[in-house]
Design a protein around this motif. Structure first.
Motif, short mmCIF file in Angstrom:
data_model
loop_
_atom_site.label_atom_id
_atom_site.label_comp_id
_atom_site.label_asym_id
_atom_site.label_seq_id
_atom_site.Cartn_x
_atom_site.Cartn_y
_atom_site.Cartn_z
N LEU A 184 17.77 53.74 -1.40
CA LEU A 184 17.93 55.00 -1.76
C LEU A 184 19.32 55.62 -0.87
CD1 LEU A 184 17.52 57.44 -3.19
CD2 LEU A 184 15.62 57.88 -1.52
N TYR A 185 19.06 55.55 0.43
CA TYR A 185 20.13 55.90 1.32
C TYR A 185 21.49 55.58 1.02
CZ TYR A 185 22.74 56.61 5.58
OH TYR A 185 23.74 57.07 6.64
N GLY A 186 21.81 54.30 0.66
CA GLY A 186 23.22 53.67 0.39
C GLY A 186 23.81 54.50 -1.06
N ARG A 187 22.87 54.76 -1.91
CA ARG A 187 23.20 55.42 -3.29
C ARG A 187 23.58 56.97 -2.87
NH1 ARG A 187 18.76 52.69 -5.25
NH2 ARG A 187 17.70 54.62 -5.38
N MET A 188 22.66 57.44 -2.02
CA MET A 188 23.06 58.86 -1.65
C MET A 188 24.23 59.05 -0.77
SD MET A 188 21.00 60.80 -3.23
CE MET A 188 20.18 62.09 -2.35
N VAL A 189 24.67 58.07 0.18
CA VAL A 189 25.96 58.00 1.07
C VAL A 189 26.89 57.82 -0.03
CG1 VAL A 189 27.29 56.89 2.52
CG2 VAL A 189 24.86 57.30 3.30
#
Length: 111
Positions: A28-33
């Motif tokens: 999720l963090y990677g998608r939001m970044v």
């Protein structure tokens, strides 16, 4: 002989995310970044809670905190997403379900 045992016991009483949980959060963090929403994160492993904090900029307060509290496992659920103002946005037993509250931020109207 007693020193290594006490060191092992003191290190094991901290709460941490396991590999599967961390993979879900980091995905999720990677998608939001990639979407430009988040820029930094921090991890805290304490005696009763593990926290993944998300920041828009490094020097700010966290936008969101993803918490794991095993003591709440049999009550309202051990996972929670908490907003910047301290409000619990979602709490539950399944991390994937709890993280959906943040995935809605990725859904935008296309013009």
């Amino acid at each position: 002989m007693n020193a290594p045992t006490s060191l092992a016991a003191s290190g094991s009483d901290r709460v941490a995310f396991d590999r599967t949980e961390l993979n879900l959060v980091l995905a999720l963090y990677g998608r939001m970044v990639a979407a430009g929403e988040w820029r930094d994160y921090g991890l805290s492993f304490l005696r009763d809670v593990a926290v993944f904090s998300v920041f828009r900029r490094t020097a700010e307060q966290p936008l969101y905190r993803i918490e794991k509290r095993p003591k709440l496992r049999n009550r309202q659920g051990q996972y929670a997403v908490i907003g910047m103002d301290g409000q619990v946005l979602k709490r539950g037993h399944d991390l994937r379900t709890v993280l959906r509250v943040l995935e809605r931020k990725l859904i935008r109207a296309v013009e």
